[in-house]
Every structure is written in structure tokens, then in C-alpha cells.
Scaffold this motif. Structure first.
Motif, mmCIF file in Angstrom:
data_model
loop_
_atom_site.group_PDB
_atom_site.id
_atom_site.type_symbol
_atom_site.label_atom_id
_atom_site.label_comp_id
_atom_site.label_asym_id
_atom_site.label_seq_id
_atom_site.Cartn_x
_atom_site.Cartn_y
_atom_site.Cartn_z
ATOM 1 N N SER A 36 0.833 -1.205 0.000
ATOM 2 C CA SER A 36 0.000 0.000 0.000
ATOM 3 C C SER A 36 0.868 1.255 0.000
ATOM 4 C CB SER A 36 -0.916 0.019 1.227
ATOM 5 O OG SER A 36 -1.815 -1.051 1.180
ATOM 6 N N VAL A 37 1.930 1.224 0.783
ATOM 7 C CA VAL A 37 2.848 2.362 0.829
ATOM 8 C C VAL A 37 3.482 2.563 -0.545
ATOM 9 C CG1 VAL A 37 5.031 3.203 1.799
ATOM 10 C CG2 VAL A 37 3.307 2.174 3.296
ATOM 11 N N GLN A 38 3.906 1.474 -1.157
ATOM 12 C CA GLN A 38 4.526 1.539 -2.478
ATOM 13 C C GLN A 38 3.556 2.101 -3.517
ATOM 14 O OE1 GLN A 38 7.676 0.975 -2.350
ATOM 15 N NE2 GLN A 38 8.026 1.385 -4.478
ATOM 16 N N LEU A 39 2.310 1.680 -3.472
ATOM 17 C CA LEU A 39 1.297 2.173 -4.389
ATOM 18 C C LEU A 39 1.066 3.670 -4.181
ATOM 19 C CD1 LEU A 39 -0.757 1.562 -6.613
ATOM 20 C CD2 LEU A 39 -2.395 0.951 -4.821
ATOM 21 N N CYS A 40 1.000 4.081 -2.929
ATOM 22 C CA CYS A 40 0.806 5.491 -2.594
ATOM 23 C C CYS A 40 1.978 6.331 -3.121
ATOM 24 C CB CYS A 40 0.654 5.661 -1.092
ATOM 25 S SG CYS A 40 0.330 7.352 -0.578
ATOM 26 N N LEU A 41 3.202 5.841 -2.917
ATOM 27 C CA LEU A 41 4.376 6.552 -3.408
ATOM 28 C C LEU A 41 4.382 6.619 -4.930
ATOM 29 C CD1 LEU A 41 7.173 5.221 -1.031
ATOM 30 C CD2 LEU A 41 6.233 7.540 -1.109
ATOM 31 N N ARG A 50 1.776 6.636 -6.914
ATOM 32 C CA ARG A 50 0.758 7.621 -7.331
ATOM 33 C C ARG A 50 1.273 9.040 -7.139
ATOM 34 N NH1 ARG A 50 -4.288 4.585 -4.668
ATOM 35 N NH2 ARG A 50 -4.726 3.180 -6.391
ATOM 36 N N LYS A 51 1.887 9.306 -5.981
ATOM 37 C CA LYS A 51 2.416 10.646 -5.706
ATOM 38 C C LYS A 51 3.493 11.015 -6.714
ATOM 39 C CE LYS A 51 0.852 11.893 -1.421
ATOM 40 N NZ LYS A 51 -0.237 12.818 -1.487
ATOM 41 N N THR A 52 4.358 10.061 -7.019
ATOM 42 C CA THR A 52 5.410 10.301 -7.997
ATOM 43 C C THR A 52 4.798 10.620 -9.357
ATOM 44 O OG1 THR A 52 6.911 8.831 -6.803
ATOM 45 C CG2 THR A 52 7.475 9.332 -9.089
ATOM 46 N N GLY A 53 3.794 9.868 -9.753
ATOM 47 C CA GLY A 53 3.114 10.120 -11.020
ATOM 48 C C GLY A 53 2.470 11.494 -11.056
ATOM 49 N N GLU A 54 1.851 11.889 -9.955
ATOM 50 C CA GLU A 54 1.222 13.212 -9.880
ATOM 51 C C GLU A 54 2.273 14.315 -9.997
ATOM 52 O OE1 GLU A 54 -0.943 13.208 -6.188
ATOM 53 O OE2 GLU A 54 -2.308 11.629 -6.869
ATOM 54 N N MET A 55 3.403 14.145 -9.314
ATOM 55 C CA MET A 55 4.467 15.153 -9.376
ATOM 56 C C MET A 55 5.040 15.240 -10.791
ATOM 57 S SD MET A 55 6.346 14.952 -5.627
ATOM 58 C CE MET A 55 7.387 13.618 -6.113
ATOM 59 N N LEU A 56 5.206 14.113 -11.447
ATOM 60 C CA LEU A 56 5.716 14.103 -12.811
ATOM 61 C C LEU A 56 4.734 14.796 -13.761
ATOM 62 C CD1 LEU A 56 8.016 13.260 -14.656
ATOM 63 C CD2 LEU A 56 6.904 11.035 -14.918
ATOM 64 N N GLN A 57 3.440 14.574 -13.573
ATOM 65 C CA GLN A 57 2.436 15.254 -14.400
ATOM 66 C C GLN A 57 2.502 16.763 -14.200
ATOM 67 O OE1 GLN A 57 -1.273 13.357 -13.294
ATOM 68 N NE2 GLN A 57 -1.194 11.974 -15.059
#
Length: 165
Positions: free
Chosen positions: A5-10, A12-19
Motif C-alpha cells: 500500500s505504501v509503495q502504491l501510494c508513493l 501515485r504521488k510520484t506520477g502526480e508530481m511528474l504530471q
């Protein structure tokens, strides 16, 4: 929370920051060493930024003020390049722009270390270094072997926190 779950959350956050980065296409002023200049530009382009390798002493301070951010890598320092770095940092600071210090080979050569500590006194927004460089700058290590770290990344966590303070 499970590690998955932590990995999935990270992720998603990484993807959002890249966008966000790609939507903004920041202009990144890079003063880097000749060895990695093309690689640095390619990575920034792939991430969605616009790199600019502006190294002229007469234009670096002005350009740092109009860029979105400044990246300073001390991999191949010489007197004119050091002065260019300092001018660019002053330009970034005056314009309220973030700047990143990459203290390549910190702890290896006293002359280089003096330069790195002078740049640290100019309050970088972030320091990007390997474990040995970070530990040395925080006063708890002796540096690495050239650009190679002799320390495990996990050993630099507390040093990184101290350095950030």
C-alpha cells in the motif's frame, strides 16, 4: 498500512508530481561538469523540463533569475566556473528561485571542500549527494572515493536530516 500500500501510494504521488512537472515545463539552469552535461540535459528533457546549460560568467546571474530553478554541480571546478556558480546562485536567490547543490566528491580534496562549503553557506534549497558526500558535509564522515560513495545510503539518513537543518 502494508508495504504494498505504501509503495502504491508513493507511485501515485510520484506520477502526480511528474504530471505537474510536465505541465509546467520548468526552465532549469544547469551549471554542471562536462562529463555529465549531456546526460543531465537528456534526463531533464525526458522528465519534461527544459534544460539550459548557461555557463557564461557574464550571463549566468541574469539567466538564473529568469529560469525556474538552478542546478549547480561541482564536478569539474576551476576558478572561472566557481565564480559563474556563485553569480548564478546570487541571481537565483535574488529572484526567489530554488537551487540545488550537487557536491561531487565532497571530502576528497581540501580545495574542493572549501568551495563546496562556501556554496553551502549560500543556502541551497536542496543538496543532492551520495551517502559519503552527505555524511562528510554533515561532519560525520570522511567522504567517498572520488565520485563513488563508500557508505550505504541508509547510513546517511540522520546526516541528511542534520544537513537539512
Amino acid at each position: 498500512m502494508s508495504s504494498d500500500s505504501v509503495q502504491l501510494c508513493l507511485s501515485r504521488k510520484t506520477g502526480e508530481m511528474l504530471q505537474r512537472l510536465r505541465a509546467n515545463r520548468p526552465l532549469v539552469h544547469c551549471i554542471t561538469n562536462e562529463v555529465v552535461q549531456e546526460i543531465t540535459a537528456d534526463v531533464l528533457l525526458a522528465a519534461g523540463a527544459s534544460p539550459a546549460m548557461v555557463v557564461g560568467e557574464g550571463e549566468a546571474e541574469y539567466f538564473a533569475g529568469i529560469a525556474s530553478a538552478l542546478s549547480v554541480n561541482v564536478g569539474t571546478p576551476y576558478e572561472a566556473r566557481i565564480e559563474t556558480m556563485k553569480k548564478a546562485i546570487r541571481g537565483a536567490l535574488a529572484a526567489g528561485k530554488p537551487w540545488v547543490l550537487d557536491p561531487v566528491a565532497a571530502g576528497g580534496i581540501p580545495w574542493r571542500d572549501k568551495i563546496i562549503f562556501e556554496l553551502l553557506e549560500m543556502h541551497p534549497t536542496a543538496v543532492r549527494g551520495n551517502a559519503s558526500e552527505i555524511r562528510f558535509l554533515a561532519g560525520v564522515g570522511t567522504g567517498g572515493k572520488g565520485v563513488d560513495s563508500l557508505d550505504d545510503s541508509s547510513s546517511a539518513i540522520e546526516a541528511a536530516k542534520a544537513l537539512a537543518s
